[in-house]
Design a protein around this motif. Structure first.
Motif, short mmCIF file in Angstrom:
data_model
loop_
_atom_site.label_atom_id
_atom_site.label_comp_id
_atom_site.label_asym_id
_atom_site.label_seq_id
_atom_site.Cartn_x
_atom_site.Cartn_y
_atom_site.Cartn_z
N TYR A 163 -0.54 3.96 -2.70
CA TYR A 163 -1.18 5.19 -2.23
C TYR A 163 -0.20 6.34 -2.04
O TYR A 163 -0.52 7.32 -1.36
N PRO A 215 0.80 -1.23 0.00
CA PRO A 215 0.00 0.00 0.00
C PRO A 215 0.83 1.28 0.00
O PRO A 215 0.36 2.31 -0.50
N ASP A 254 -9.74 3.03 0.47
CA ASP A 254 -9.47 2.20 -0.70
C ASP A 254 -9.47 3.05 -1.96
O ASP A 254 -10.09 4.13 -2.01
N GLU A 281 -5.73 -5.26 -2.53
CA GLU A 281 -5.12 -4.15 -3.26
C GLU A 281 -4.74 -4.66 -4.64
O GLU A 281 -4.29 -5.82 -4.78
N TYR A 285 -11.52 0.18 -7.12
CA TYR A 285 -11.76 -1.18 -6.66
C TYR A 285 -13.21 -1.62 -6.78
O TYR A 285 -13.50 -2.81 -6.93
#
Length: 385
Positions: free
Chosen positions: A28, A24, A158, A102, A162
């Protein structure tokens, strides 16, 4: 094998675990609203012996790679307490879960979901719910509304991509979890004030702060009310004593006497409300690391937090009172007392309540009555295996 070929593999090695936990941070890196968890807590979450969830659960973890690049991850897990719950409450026999999802792209997402489904099928599961990461009490649901602001403590964030990925893999929505926000610097509407004043005149009612010096005893009282109050809710899974101890140890630094209330009726504890300063505010700039100076900054904040936002993660009234006017009166009294304390003692301006099930009429009505608005929606999906 071509560099572009997608490979899904189980997590086995220490390097795999590192890749799984730390993905992540890459995905991100440019998202201003993502709040990195503390890395050690992220490792502990997936580790049997560290997380008591695994005393009644088992999990498989998978990575998606293209060449040397990790492009996705997923967990497949079975909570054996959840499989023992009634089917009409959302869990039940044959129900497994996916989580910690993810993915860089749609192809990686579909392959990861297929791997999780195969793992669950191999364990005899006939249905999958997700994302649930990992327990229903941790971070359930996919964020589908509210990507434009950071999550509060213990809530997920999220990629907006997604939703289409999961739905494109054949999943259908089964339940929504909502959070509400409100301006707590303003007094509640006159009707709510009258309800609170009426309760204050009722000699049968006592609203008290928790006593942190009796932490274990107070936690036991709250757990008893919680299990009774939430016992028939969709998705409910009992919390074990070891999970209470584990969560209590993590949350104890965020427990302040005047932000958690217990309501007593004729001397019996019948309701509670837990409020936490938003730890994500000081965590966000740390990017998941306490070193070299993050630990000192966090420690200073915890000693006397000044928090713009307060989150109410849990509240409940025992089932025998839930259909009565007294239930909402106790709730309004606890909310008002904590609102006063949060603004006066911690500089708070904003409250967040949630998550709340979309069909929880009582809590949704309370949220509407205090003029709060839905600010985030998380969705849980299901698929037959």
């Amino acid at each position: 094998m071509a560099h572009t070929d997608l490979v899904i593999s189980p997590v086995f090695s220490k390097a795999d675990r590192k890749a799984f936990v730390e993905l992540p941070w890459r995905l991100y890196a440019n998202d201003p609203n993502w709040v990195a968890p503390l890395k050690q807590e992220a490792y502990d979450l997936i580790t049997p012996g560290k997380n008591p969830f695994f005393e009644h659960a088992e999990a498989g973890y998978f990575l998606a790679r293209r060449g040397d690049r990790v492009v996705g991850r997923i967990s497949a897990h079975i909570d054996h307490l959840a499989t023992g719950m009634p089917v009409e409450q959302g869990m039940g026999p044959g129900t497994g879960h996916f989580g910690l999802f993810e993915a860089d792209d749609d192809a990686a997402a579909k392959a990861l979901l297929a791997a999780a489904e195969d793992w669950l099928r191999g364990k005899g599961m006939t249905r999958v719910l997700g994302p649930i990461s990992l327990s229903i009490w941790e971070e359930p649901g996919l964020l589908i509304q509210g990507h434009d602001h950071p999550p509060t403590v213990m809530m997920g964030h999220d990629s907006p991509a997604y939703q289409a990925m999961i739905e494109g893999a054949g999943y259908r929505p089964v339940k929504q979890l909502k959070t509400y926000e409100l301006d707590i610097t303003k007094n509640f509407p006159p009707l709510i004030q009258r309800i609170v004043s009426s309760g204050e005149k009722n000699e049968r009612i006592r609203i008290r702060n928790v006593d942190k010096s009796r932490f274990d005893e107070e936690a036991a009282i709250i757990l008893h009310i919680l299990n009774d109050a939430w016992g028939k809710n969709w998705g409910f899974v009992p919390i074990t004593d070891s999970e209470v101890a584990f969560t209590g140890k993590k949350l104890k630094p965020l427990v302040f006497n005047d932000l958690i209330m217990i309501a007593e009726l004729d001397g019996e504890p019948v309701a509670f409300m837990m409020t936490l300063p938003d730890l994500n505010e000081p965590l966000k700039p740390l990017r998941g690391s306490l070193f070299p100076f993050g630990w000192a900054k966090l420690l200073l904040w915890l000693r006397k937090p000044r928090s713009r936002t307060m989150r109410v993660p849990l509240m409940g009234v025992v089932q025998r009172l839930q259909a009565s006017r007294l239930a909402s009166q106790l709730a309004f009294m606890m909310i008002e007392y904590i609102r006063r304390n949060a603004t006066a003692h911690y500089g708070a301006e904003r409250g967040e309540i949630g998550w709340v099930l979309d069909d929880n009429q009582g809590m949704n009505a309370i949220a509407d009555a205090i003029e709060s608005k839905v600010n985030k929606v998380y969705q849980i999906y299901e698929k037959a295996l």
